[in-house]
Every structure is written in C-alpha cells, then in structure tokens.
Design a protein around this motif. Structure first.
Motif, PDB file in Angstrom:
ATOM      1  N   ARG A  37       1.034  -0.901   0.138  1.00 44.74           N
ATOM      2  CA  ARG A  37      -0.012  -0.275   0.083  1.00 44.74           C
ATOM      3  C   ARG A  37       0.639   1.363   0.210  1.00 44.74           C
ATOM      4  N   LYS A  44      12.110  -5.137  -4.226  1.00 47.42           N
ATOM      5  CA  LYS A  44      13.403  -6.344  -3.700  1.00 47.42           C
ATOM      6  C   LYS A  44      13.737  -5.656  -2.566  1.00 47.42           C
ATOM      7  N   ALA A  62      10.016 -13.409  -0.177  1.00 47.47           N
ATOM      8  CA  ALA A  62       9.012 -13.531  -2.210  1.00 47.47           C
ATOM      9  C   ALA A  62       8.129 -14.761  -2.299  1.00 47.47           C
ATOM     10  N   SER A  63       8.536 -16.540  -1.746  1.00 46.35           N
ATOM     11  CA  SER A  63       8.200 -16.017  -1.681  1.00 46.35           C
ATOM     12  C   SER A  63       6.328 -17.101  -1.549  1.00 46.35           C
ATOM     13  N   ILE A  64       6.255 -15.626  -0.437  1.00 46.60           N
ATOM     14  CA  ILE A  64       4.363 -15.608  -0.055  1.00 46.60           C
ATOM     15  C   ILE A  64       3.675 -14.335  -1.223  1.00 46.60           C
ATOM     16  N   VAL A  65       4.910 -13.704  -1.350  1.00 46.75           N
ATOM     17  CA  VAL A  65       4.911 -12.625  -3.345  1.00 46.75           C
ATOM     18  C   VAL A  65       3.829 -13.319  -4.009  1.00 46.75           C
ATOM     19  N   GLY A  66       5.231 -14.351  -4.623  1.00 46.42           N
ATOM     20  CA  GLY A  66       4.357 -15.139  -6.220  1.00 46.42           C
ATOM     21  C   GLY A  66       3.804 -15.859  -5.338  1.00 46.42           C
ATOM     22  N   PHE A  67       3.410 -16.606  -4.674  1.00 45.02           N
ATOM     23  CA  PHE A  67       1.812 -17.210  -4.249  1.00 45.02           C
ATOM     24  C   PHE A  67       0.369 -16.771  -4.731  1.00 45.02           C
ATOM     25  N   TYR A  68       0.550 -15.910  -3.504  1.00 50.01           N
ATOM     26  CA  TYR A  68      -1.140 -14.945  -3.448  1.00 50.01           C
ATOM     27  C   TYR A  68      -0.665 -13.999  -4.046  1.00 50.01           C
ATOM     28  N   THR A  69      -2.296 -13.771  -5.445  1.00 48.55           N
ATOM     29  CA  THR A  69      -2.066 -13.001  -6.160  1.00 48.55           C
ATOM     30  C   THR A  69      -2.568 -11.638  -5.560  1.00 48.55           C
ATOM     31  N   LEU A  70      -2.740 -11.200  -4.471  1.00 47.16           N
ATOM     32  CA  LEU A  70      -2.973  -9.223  -4.501  1.00 47.16           C
ATOM     33  C   LEU A  70      -1.946  -9.000  -4.561  1.00 47.16           C
ATOM     34  N   TYR A  71      -0.668  -9.797  -4.087  1.00 49.88           N
ATOM     35  CA  TYR A  71       0.522  -8.722  -3.863  1.00 49.88           C
ATOM     36  C   TYR A  71       1.479  -8.758  -5.156  1.00 49.88           C
ATOM     37  N   ASP A  73       4.778  -8.005  -7.904  1.00 50.35           N
ATOM     38  CA  ASP A  73       5.818  -7.513  -8.173  1.00 50.35           C
ATOM     39  C   ASP A  73       6.457  -6.540  -8.954  1.00 50.35           C
TER      40      ASP A  73
END
Lengths: 169, 421, 841
Positions: A37, A44, A62-71, A73
């Motif tokens: 936000r 990074k 980063a794994s969390i960012v990659g897995f969930y669609t609301l984040y 990159d």
C-alpha cells in the motif's frame, strides 16, 4: 529511506501484536500488504525489510509474494480494477462487461491507462456472485486509501464514473 | 419439514441494527457466552453442540462437536481459527454473516474457544475481505471495551483474544491445513494429514478450524438447546443452512432454509425461477467444485441435505447452488471452471499441478471449437488420471464438473467438436 | 527399545521398527518403490505422488479387538478405495502393501505422464542424462508417446544462474522441492524457494547474493532431474563416460568420504582428469553430504604450474636435476647437519608421509615441528572421542560443547552433524566471544572475552569441583557457566569440540587442556560418544600429532637454530613475510611441495610431491577415524609421493625406511604406534551395509552420491579407552598486553580463504573476499572509519592494508583478523589501525 517500522509505527505495532512473539513469521502477509500500500508493489528492498522484521530470508518472503495473487512484484496502475469473470459472474455477463470497459478505456485486459492511474484486470471469484457484474478496486501506493473496495451490480457507465472519481483523487 | 419462521443465521433480516452491540445484546446476544463461561464446563458446551447434530458448513459436513472432542488436551495452548476464506465460486454466505450479523459469528467463535479452552482465536479472511476485516476489528474492539473479550471474562479465570488475519488471494487457503500454513506466514499449501489440526494445528498446537457459518449457529444452539435446533432440517442433516443461489436465476442471493429443502423450492419458490423463456438445464449444488446435476423433475425434487444430493450424482458441499440454463453449452462452463482450478492449484502435487494445466488447455480448445471428439475423450481420460491421486481435495474437485459434463451432456460436446480429420 | 512391526510388501514379509515408512521398509527387502520428492534424509511430503501403492489393513472386530479371520484362518485384510503414498505412510502391524498391481502400474504411468507434459525431454544434451531418476523411471513406468499438445508446453528459461555455483533449468524442473527442502530443513539456509504457484511454480532465489550456501552442491545430487547443475560440472562430461574413484576430502578434519569422477579426455591432452567430486556415503562421518569447498576445491591438483622435476639451487637459479642427484644431495646435507635438522610439515600430508618424515628426523636426532596455529592433539589422543563415536547417535541425554569455534566456517559438515544432534534433542552449549550460526541450535550460550577461552572452561570446572584449581584470568562463574557445568556433569554423553577462534598455539593448548580437564572431572572420557575433538585447520592434523609431530612454540627461533630445514607441505614464508630474513639465513633448506611456493623459492632443493589425488595414503580425522584414500588419476611423471621421497632420502642416508607403498608404511606405523596397532589397509577398506541404501541402480531414492564400497575406516581408541587415565594439569595463559590506542587482533577462520585449494578453483576463487579486518561500530567511530574504508594495520614492523568491515557483534577493543586473508596474524596480538583511504561512495 525511512523504515516501515518508523514510518508506520502504529500499524506495524498492531500487526506484530497479533501473533506470539516467537511466531513473527505470521506477520509477513500483513506487513507485505502494508508495504504494498505504501509503494504500490513489493520491491526487492521491501522484501528484505519485511524479511528482517519476520526473521526469515528474502527468498522466503518472495515466495509469499509469488504465491498470493493480491501481491504484485511490479508497479502498474494506482488503482487496480479487478473484474470477476469467474463462472457465476460470467453467467451474468461479466466477460462482456470487462471487454466493454477496457474498450471504453482504450486498454487491453491487464493494461494500464496512459496516466498510470488505472489498470483493469480479470480475476477469479470474489464471493459476490449474486451481484455481478462486479469488481474490486485495489488501491496501491498510499496507505491512506482504503485497501480494497467492492463495487457490485455494475454497468460500464457506473464503472467509468467511478474511474473518473478515482482519477481525481 | 419445518419452514423457517424466524431467521437463525440471517437474523439481521428480522432485526434492524443487529450489527450494533447494544441491539445484539438486547436480542439476548452474549447471554449464551456468559452462561457458558460462568456456569458450564467446557465439555458441556461440546456436548450440547454434539447433541444438536451441527455439521461443518464449509463443505465437508463433518460433525462439529465431534471435531472439538478430538482436541488434544495434553498439548497447550489451544487455538481456534475461523475459516473466513470463502473462495468457492458461487459462495457468498459467510460474507453476509460477517457484514450484517458480526456479533453472532463472533459469539459463536468465542463459544468454540471456551469449549476447547483456547485463549486466542484468529479469523482468517480471504485477502479481498479487507473491509470486512476492518469492520470485524472494530466489532472486536467494542467487545473488548464491553468486557466480552480480554482477561478474566465475567469474573472468571477465562481469557480470550480474537484477531483478524487477511490472506492475499488463494482459493487453496480454504483448505484448513493450507490456511494454517498461510497463517504461519508460509505458502498456502496443504499439510500432510494425519496429524489433523485438533492435535497438530497452528504453530503445531491443537487447533479447531471452523467455518464462519458453522460458528454463527452456536449462540442460538446454546441459548435454545439442541432439541430446538433439531426441529430444523432432517435427522442426519439437522438445522438450517444458507444456500447461496447464483447463475441464471431471477433472484440470486443468500437463502437461509432448513436442510432438506428441495432444489425446486430454492430455485423457483425463493429464487423466482429462471428469466423469461429459459429452461433450467443443470445445477451445480456445491459451486465450481460440483458435478453438474441434470435438472430433471426428479432432481429438482431432491432434498438438499448431505445424504440426498449424492443420489442425483453430486455433493451438497457448501450449498452454493449455481443454476445453468439451456443457453449455456457446458463445454464453455468447464472451460471456466478449469481456468479457475488451474489458476488456484497450489502446485504441490503432480496430478493437480500438471493435470489442471493440461485439462485447462483441452477445455479451452474444446470450448473454442478447435477440438475434435478425441480431445474430449482425452480430457475425460486426463480427468480420470487426476482422480484419486491428489494431495488434497482441490485437485479432486477440479474434475467433478469435467467428468459429469462429458458424461451427462455429451451432445453439447458433439455440437462444438469437429469430426476427425 | 522401539516396537517392531511386521507387514507384507509385494508378498514378502518384513519386520521393521515402528515409525518406519512403507517406502523404506520396502527398500530394506530390495523392493524399489519409485519416488521423486521423497528422500530418506528429509521429512516426507507426499508431493509427487509417484509412490502410490495399494494398502490393505487387517480387519479388527470392534467388540473383541481381535483380528477377523478368513475361512482359512488367515487375517482378513481390507483394502482402501484409494491408493496411498508409500513415502508418507508409516507401517502398521499386519499391513499388506501391493506395489505391482495393474492399478498401481497405471497410477505410476499417469504420474510420469503428468510430469513429462512440460518437460523438454532434452536428455541427449542434459547433464543428468544417464543418471537421471526421471529418465530411468520414465523408461520403467512411463508411456512411449506424449498425448500432450506440444504447443501447449511451458517454455521456460533454461540457464538461470541461482548464484555463482548452481544453475537452474526451469523447463526440466519437476517441482519436487527436494532442493528447497534440503536448504530449509537440512542446512537451515533457505535461500532458494518456490515462487508463484500451480503449474507456474518455480525455484527462485531473492536472497543476496543468490544461492550462496556452503552446502549448495548437494542439491544437484538430490535433484531427480537435470534442473540443478553445478557451474563446475555442467556440460563437462556424460555420466557414463566417467569412472568413480574413492577418496577422502583433504580440506578439513571432518574427513568426508568422497568419490572423484574421472575420465580421459581430448581437451585435457588425452590425460585422465577429475571431472567432479561427489559424496561417498559414510553415515558415521558425512552421511551422504559434502560441503561446497570439498566439492569444488580439487582443482589445485591439476595446475599447469605444478612442480615437475627435482630442483637444485645453482647460484640464484633452481635447476632441474635427476631424482638420484637430488636425493643424494639431500642425504649428504642430512649427514652434515645431523641433529641440527628441523623438519617442518603440516597436516596436509598423510599419516605415511608424516611417519617417514618423523622416522628420518629421529634417526638423526633432529627436531620436528608441526606447521599449525593450533595445539592440543596430544590431548585428543588421550581423551579424544571413544571408539564407536557417531554424531548420529547423539540425541536427548547428550551434550555437545562447542568452544571457540565458528564451526560452519571451520568444519561445515560437523556443523551439520551438531545441528542435527541438537534437533534430535541433544543439548548444545556454545561458548564463543561473538555469535555464530551454531548459536541457532544452542540451548545454552556463553559469551566470554577473547583471551578467556580456557579460563571460561576452567570456571565450569570450578563450579563443580571442590579442588578449585587456580583460575587464570578473571572469569566469574556466572549463572550461565554454572548451568552449563551442571548440564555437562549430569549428561549421559558429552563431546567437546574446541576450535581456534581467536587463538594461537598457546591459547589453544590451554583451551584443549581445560576442555580435557572438564571431561575428566565429569567422567566423560574413554567411551563412545564422549571425549574431545579438535577442530583442526587441516585434514590430517590429528594424524600428524599421532605420528609424533608437535608445533614449535617459537617457529622463528627454531628455524634460526637449525642448520638444515626440511619443509614438507608448508609455506611459512607465503603465510608470514616476516620470516623472510630468518628463512634466508637457513644454511640448507629442502622443500617438498606441489608448487613453487614462496618458501620453495628460497630453498636449496625442491622436491616435487604428488597430491592426494594421485597416490595412496591415509588421513586420521578429528574424530580419530583412520581412512584410506586411493589414487584417482595418474601421477605426474616426475613427481613422487611424499612418503616415498622421504623414504628414498632416508635409505640414501643409511636409515631403514619403506618406500614402495603406503600400505607398507602403514605396517610400520601399526607396529610402532600402540594406538595404530592392528590398523592395516585391508581393514581400512572394509565396509558394511549402511542405511539408507544409496548409490545403487535406483538413483531416484538417495541421489547420485556414491555407495561406499572402499572402506568406512577405523576409529582409534584414545588412551582413556585403553585404561590410561591422564593426569590433570592446569593450564596457565598469559594475558596479552594491549597498549592504549591499540586493538587486540584475534585470528578467526573463514571457509573460503586465499589458500591454494580455494584460489585455484575457478568457482571458489570468486568467493574469496578481499582481505579485511572487522571491528565493532564503536571502534570504527574511534578510528574515524567506515565500513569499506581501506585501513592500514600495523603489527610490529609489518604494515598491511586491508578493507574495514563493521559488525555490531564484535566486542569493543577487538579486531577480527580472518586467517589466510592478507593479515599475518596467527595468535592474538596488539595491532594499530588507521585509515589509509576512505571508501569512494
């Protein structure tokens, strides 16, 4: 750059207070939501910042960012208009709504308006199946905006009106 | 079968302002919680819930009281997690409860916590429920201010805190072990079971995960008794259920009805039937995870309870009833569901990860009229290959619509496939 | 005693301990259930679904609790409707597992087909081709033809550098997660992870600097496809072109069992060369793992600059001569020098080399000196770990004490073994002046000031013993120290590892003595899983002590006093330029080496030796396990094994010595050293079946590491186990005076230093840091310096410029000086530091 913990001390404190002190990793998702936000996406540098706060590595974060669609990159529009085109909404004309909306804005699905304000995307079910066509607005790049807002029973006209309002904000 | 005179779960439709703490308390709210904490042993609460026959409303229909009784009392602390990940296409019931009748849900959560002696509970909301989470945070704060949460509740030794936690977009987190992984700050991938959450849950501690709707039943069950609750529904599926009705129907929305109500009653009596000139073709009773029921007269007269729906070739699941009319080619429909499952597969196990990817491509070509009947056969075979091999239910659910569509509506596929070259 | 469970797998009965997984129980009776994600060294995850089997369980009558019987009296077995994963399923009594039915075969075919949908099938150009689990299991279980539309395959990046050492081919990856789990679970360095989800899920790193872990190479061994390859080996050779030769890693005192893969190749002028280093299973030493230094640091043996002929000084030049001439020359010098001979050798040499050197020196009443910065090997021979010691046996009830060691830097695999023991419930006590990675697993941590190493351990003894020896230093028996002492006293087993963090010879000798005393006082010597281990700087340092070599208290003085110096496998001048004058004055110096080192350049005779890869020999590990290494490649024509060179010189000088084979030298060792009695090469080559079974045809199970067919070695019994209780002596440590304005420089060990083994490895070379010195932020401020500044370090008359690093974990008044990284600091010393050049921003 001031750190997240300095910049939003209350928010960070409230997030960390939810979990047992030895389970700081649980805070990774809300902290990522907070940096997103702030920055509009997860950079990074932000990964490293959140990782340190949670006692995990940047890669794990980063794994969390990659897995969930609301984040995200990468940075796109300040407002992401996310139209549900899943089965139930599609039965109520969501696909047509999405394409007409994009056409009106002159962008492809997933594209961003030239002013960088609006990105329109198709997403999966948002639990508003009885009120299609509908979309959510993900406001990015400022913690003062509401994070997510639903707009239901929409027409292309009502959506365009809302988009105009968002552009003025 | 008993008609519902007064709402049990959607009481806000009867009582304006029920989302205000004072109104909720005037209606008898939190009396059950206070009664439990001050005058009941935790096990007694569980016994009442067991006697009510309440079954989990998230989809699996597992007896709630029995789940609680599995909690490992040799390992502490205990946790309760409310599953508010509501992500099944066609499901939107938990959202209405949380938005409109929040205290009944929160009281139910508190009752569950007391029954298993948890001092902390998390509400795991799907990330899109940002506003609902903030709304609940405010309600939780009101409860704390009113002495309904915190230390020494009602002058006893019992303490309880409730926290919200937002996911960030992942259907799989509705699976309870994936949800726990996510809550621990990891990828939302399901865990190996056993051990089950009541012995090894959040942070490795005994944990009860219950759906929002399940929990919202509890205050009135405790207040009015198990026998009262059993006056609704059927013997094996007691109580009321919120049916989320969507698709090609005039009045989509949530309908709270006793379990055992027929499809016909829901779709035509409550939902106002189909738009002018349209015929009902198929029903998906459990959202996108559902098999397609051919909408015969017999099917329409089938009671919607956990035991009867399988007789017409589907499951009740979360009771998210999607109505399909005769304008829809089911090949289009499975293209939609396969895109969903391919998008939501967590990637942990091979059949789901690679199977949904493969099926999505086949379904896309078939729906786009670029496939032959051999591709339909292949799709059926691939779905068969996925079946029974997946790590969790998501992969297994992904094939229900595919297999039932091809089996029950072959003409739809014949119509759009080209003949063999 | 664990309960035993009997079950039937494919009609064969097997009895295994409760808790065993079906896949492992099958393995024990030779039934291979195919797996991709499962690995016997990691927690099962059940992801790949390759190991699906039919499972039946006996029907139990609920009222009687008895098994229901069939008409023929056999227990009635009920099969479940779904297949189950053998890798996640623990055995249960009476279970019946079917892995050969049509249903199971179909399931395996289905899973392989799924895995291949987006796999590129580029086996002909894949490094893994020939030793690839996916390839093998496809041949065994898969179908011949793909039904997947080629245009719909995922097309992904094929050469993704995850770091400088490991490359990823995203198309080949089958998302089994072995690599991710290895990094997270086994080595606790989660710098690679999954990114995205579903079919898009892929391995990625977002850490800086990428996949940078001391154990990263192991992921390429356990990767069941060609997705992960090392930058060292990729495109290097095909597996079937290579032969396997057994060896022992020469990098540290752990003594990891390794296999060199070799081949003869045109690009190496038709020579046989080493293509890669692989782990060779020894469950008592390194299990199936090796560290990256061990894996990549073999290149020093293949350098073009290797010495190829004996050299004799003629004026200013070193001139090639024949071996006969060189040996005659040295023998004559020996006869002239007599007892004024000083032999200086390091623990890089094998037992056989060191024994011959020592025998030769003894024959002339010469002196020997072990070239090292660390002492205490005499004590480990007395109270070292008992025969039968195995870190894998340590769990609850055992204590591991690690003092003055950054264990992961000094001996990576020991760090791993200690970590695992702690995870099994062993109590890890870490005593160190600054935090290290070992702290993560410590249940007790003790911080002391540099210089108080021995005193801290003695304070533990004081907390227990009524004898109260005089305590040097000023160490208060804090609650932590008392607690540690009590824990050690009450433990069933105690192993103490002492390192050389911040220590030189004197300090490490005192620390070793203090640790020995602690073990003796608490009765933790002379039996398996108890005793003292030195974390030595070199692979065979323990062997060197056992062969009778001792460090010289004052090396400079010893060199100055000698008329002849015989240096083997040591480069004192290269390490310490301050010795130039002294070495220059030595009347006659022989250097036996691989390369023309700085010391060799001053020598009168230089003798070309063979590295361990080209000859036989044995090393004695820190756990006092004697292990054999074998020749991997052909020796360079003119070079000879050290023991043979020394033996020839001895014979020429009239001293009886073995020269023909290392095995015969070992015969002499066994005859003259009681601890080595009974050791011979055949015994060192003995093996027994190990669990898990790895390295056979089924590479998918344990990875491409090798089975041990060449010897598990023999662990020696320390004196204490032979009934000899050493007497307690109490060490004294002199305090180091640090004048006002100076810092106390303390030497510490880093894994990747400027040593020849690292600097000659193309991969590891890039990992050697610029020479540096580390201080705490307060000291940096006092120096008006910032991290990155170039500082001048003055030490006596020497001055060296290095980069400054700042670390808040370092005590004030102290500067950390990494060994073999530009600073000639071998023991704690006062230094002066000033900024030489500010870092450019």
């Amino acid at each position: 750059m001031t750190s997240l913990a300095e910049q939003y001390a209350d928010e960070v404190q409230a997030i960390l207070a939810k979990y047992p002190p030895e389970q700081k990793r649980s805070a990774v998702m809300p902290l990522l939501a907070l940096v997103q936000r702030r920055d509009g996406f997860v950079s990074k540098a932000a990964l490293q910042e959140v990782a340190q706060m949670c006692g995990i590595t940047s890669t794990e974060t980063a794994s969390i960012v990659g897995f969930y669609t609301l984040y995200h990159d990468e940075k796109k529009g300040t407002y992401r208009i996310q139209v549900c085109t899943d089965l139930c909404c599609a039965l109520r004309g969501a696909d047509e709504f999405l394409h007409k909306l994009c056409e009106a804005l002159g962008i492809p699905v997933g594209g961003t308006t030239p002013d960088g304000k609006i990105t329109v995307e198709a997403v999966m079910c948002l639990a508003a199946c009885d009120k299609a066509p509908m979309f959510q607005v993900q406001a990015l790049g400022s913690v003062h905006h509401d994070g997510l807002e639903y707009h239901e029973n929409q027409t292309v006209e009502s959506a365009l009106r809302l988009i105009e309002e968002l552009r003025q904000k | 079968m008993t008609e519902i005179k007064q709402y049990v779960l959607l009481r806000h439709r009867d009582v304006p302002g029920l989302d205000q703490l004072d109104v909720y308390r005037q209606e008898g709210g939190f009396a059950a919680f206070q009664q439990a904490v001050t005058a009941m042993q935790p096990g007694q609460v569980t016994d009442v819930v067991k006697a009510s026959g309440l079954r989990g409303r998230g989809g699996a229909g597992f007896p709630t009281g029995m789940k609680w009784s599995f909690i490992d009392n040799n390992n502490w602390p205990h946790y309760v997690v409310a599953n508010a990940d509501e992500s099944e296409p066609g499901t939107f019931k938990d959202r209405e409860i949380m938005e409109k009748n929040p205290f009944q849900f929160l009281e139910g959560l508190a009752l569950c916590c007391y029954a298993v002696q948890a001092n902390a509970a998390y509400i795991y909301l799907r990330g899109e429920f940002w506003q609902q989470a903030h709304f609940l945070d405010a309600k939780i704060a009101e409860m704390e201010a009113a002495g309904l949460l915190g230390e020494h509740l009602f002058g006893t030794e019992y303490s309880l805190r409730i926290y919200t936690h937002l996911g960030a977009g992942a259907y799989i987190c509705g699976e309870e072990t994936a949800l726990l992984e996510s809550l621990e700050g990891k990828l939302g991938q399901p865990r190996l079971r056993p051990p089950f959450p009541p012995s090894f849950g959040l942070y490795g501690k005994p944990t009860i995960v219950n759906n929002v709707e399940t929990l919202a039943n509890l205050p009135l069950i405790l207040e009015k008794g198990a026998a009262w609750y059993r006056t609704y529904g059927t013997d094996k599926s007691p109580g009321v259920k919120i049916f989320s009705l969507s698709g090609k129907v005039n009045k989509p929305g949530n309908y709270e009805l006793p379990l055992g109500t027929t499809f016909r009653q829901l779709i035509f009596q409550h939902g106002g039937g189909l738009p002018e000139g349209r015929q009902i073709k198929a029903i998906m009773p459990a959202g996108a995870s559902s098999s397609l029921i051919v909408a015969t007269e017999q099917a329409l007269d089938t009671p919607m309870d956990y035991e009867s729906v399988p007789s017409v070739g589907a499951q009740l699941g979360s009771a998210s009833v999607i109505v399909i009319d005769d304008s829809v080619n089911v090949a289009w429909l499975i293209n939609k569901t396969m895109h969903f499952f391919k998008h939501e597969s967590c990637g942990k196990c091979t059949p789901c990860r690679d199977g949904t990817y493969w099926m999505m491509h086949l379904a896309e070509r078939i729906a786009g009229g670029e496939a032959s009947w051999a591709d339909v056969e292949l799709l059926r075979e691939v779905a068969g290959q996925v079946k029974g091999k997946c790590f969790c239910a998501l992969g297994e659910f992904s094939i229900e619509a595919v297999l039932s569509s091809i089996e029950r509506f072959p003409a739809d596929f014949e119509q759009i496939t080209h003949k063999e070259a | 005693m664990t309960k035993q469970i009997t079950l039937t797998i494919d009609e064969k009965q097997v009895t295994v301990p409760q808790g065993t997984l079906v896949v492992d129980a099958a393995k024990k009776i030779g039934i291979d259930i195919p797996v991709f994600c499962y690995h016997p060294k990691m927690e099962p995850v059940g992801m790949c679904r390759m190991c699906l089997v039919e499972v039946g369980r006996p029907v139990i009558d609920r009222t009687t609790g008895q098994a229901v019987l069939e008409a023929d009296g056999t227990p009635k077995v009920q099969f479940g409707p779904k297949l189950e994963t053998a890798c996640t399923l623990p055995v249960s009594e009476g279970m019946v597992v079917v892995g050969m039915s049509d249903k199971v075969k179909a399931a395996r075919k289905d899973v392989v087909e799924f895995l291949l949908t987006s796999h590129p099938l580029d086996c002909p150009v894949c490094d893994k081709g020939g030793e690839c689990p996916l390839q093998n299991l496809t041949m065994a279980h898969g179908v011949g033809e793909s039904r997947f539309n080629y245009d719909e395959k995922m097309h992904l990046a094929k050469h993704v550098p995850l770091g400088e050492l490991i490359f990823l081919d995203r198309e080949r990856c089958i998302q089994c997660g072995r690599c991710v789990r290895f990094q997270a679970e086994v080595v606790d360095d989660p710098v690679i992870g999954f990114y995205q989800r579903g079919r898009a899920i892929q391995i990625a790193t977002f850490s800086e600097p990428g996949f940078d872990s001391y154990f990263s190479g192991n992921t390429t061994d356990i990767c069941p496809v060609g997705a992960l390859t090392t930058a060292d080996f990729r495109f290097g050779a095909r597996p079937w072109e290579m032969r396997a030769t057994a060896s022992i890693c020469a990098q540290c005192p752990v003594g990891c069992n390794i296999t060199f893969n070799i081949r003869r190749e045109a690009k190496s002028d038709g020579e046989i060369v080493i293509k890669r280093t692989m782990p060779r299973q020894n469950e008592q030493v390194n299990e199936t793992w090796i560290c990256d230094k061990g894996r990549f640091a073999y290149h020093f043996t293949e350098g073009k600059e290797r010495l190829t002929a004996p050299l004799i000084r003629r004026g200013d030049d070193l001139t090639p001569v024949s071996w006969d001439e060189a040996i005659e020359f040295v023998a004559q010098a020996l006869r002239d020098a007599g007892s004024d001979l000083l032999t200086l050798a390091s623990g890089r040499l094998s037992n056989e080399d060191l024994f011959n050197l020592r025998s030769l020196s003894d024959a002339f009443n010469g002196k020997t000196a072990l070239y090292t910065h660390m002492a205490g090997g005499d004590l480990t021979a007395q109270v070292g770990v008992g025969q039968g010691t195995n870190f894998a046996d340590l769990g609850a009830g055992s204590v591991i004490l690690v003092v003055a060691s950054d264990l992961e830097e000094e001996a990576p695999i020991w760090w791993l073994r200690v970590k695992q023991a702690a995870e099994r419930g062993a109590t890890l006590i870490v005593a160190n002046p600054r935090p290290t990675k070992t702290d993560r697993y410590a249940s007790q941590k003790i911080r002391y000031a540099y210089g108080n190493e021995a005193a801290t351990v003695l304070a533990m003894i004081n907390a227990l013993s009524a004898k109260r020896p005089e305590l040097p230093g000023k160490v208060q028996a804090t609650a932590e120290i008392k607690n540690a002492a009590e824990t050690i006293k009450n433990a069933e087993n105690v192993i103490a590892l002492f390192g050389s963090e911040g220590l030189g010879l004197e300090g490490s000798a005192a620390l070793a003595q203090a640790c020995a005393n602690l073990l003796l006082v608490t009765n933790h010597t002379g039996r398996a899983n108890n005793g003292l281990i030195g974390v030595w700087p070199r692979a065979n340092e323990q062997g060197a002590w056992d062969m009778g070599l001792r460090p010289a208290a004052d090396l400079k003085a010893a060199l100055a006093a000698a008329k002849m110096v015989y240096v083997a496998a040591a480069d004192p001048l290269g390490d310490d330029p301050a010795l130039a004058a002294t070495l220059g004055e030595v009347p006659f110096m022989v250097v036996q080496e691989l390369y023309l080192t700085e010391t060799a350049k001053l020598a009168d005779v230089v003798l070309p030796a063979l590295p361990f890869t080209e000859r036989e020999g044995s090393f004695t590990s820190g756990e006092r396990r004697v292990q054999r290494f074998y020749p991997a490649v052909l020796p360079r024509p003119q070079a000879r094994p050290d023991y043979a060179i020394t033996g020839e010189i001895a014979r020429k000088a009239g001293v009886d010595a073995e020269t023909d084979s290392a095995a015969r030298v070992m015969g002499r060792i066994a005859a003259s050293l009681p601890d080595y009695a009974g050791i011979h090469y055949r015994r060192l080559a003995q093996v027994q079946e190990q669990w898990p079974i790895v390295g056979r045809g089924d590479l998918y199970y344990g990875g491409t590491g090798y089975e041990n067919k060449q010897g598990l070695g023999v662990q020696l019994a320390p004196a204490a186990q032979q009934g000899q209780a050493p007497a307690l002596t109490w060490p004294q440590v002199a305090e180091i005076a640090v004048p006002e304005g100076s810092l106390l420089a303390v030497p510490v060990t880093v894994l990747y230093d400027q040593g020849i083994t690292v600097s000659t490895s193309p991969l590891l070379q890039t990992r050697i840091p610029q020479p540096y010195l580390t201080v705490c932020p307060a000291e940096a401020q006092r120096l008006n310096a910032e991290a990155g500044d170039l500082v001048q370090v003055s030490l006596g008359e020497q001055a060296v410029k290095v980069t400054l690093r700042v670390d808040e974990n370092i005590p004030a008044g102290v500067a950390l000086a990494p060994r073999s990284l530009g600073l000639p600091i071998f023991a704690p010393a006062a230094i002066q530091v000033r900024v030489a050049q500010k870092a450019t921003v």
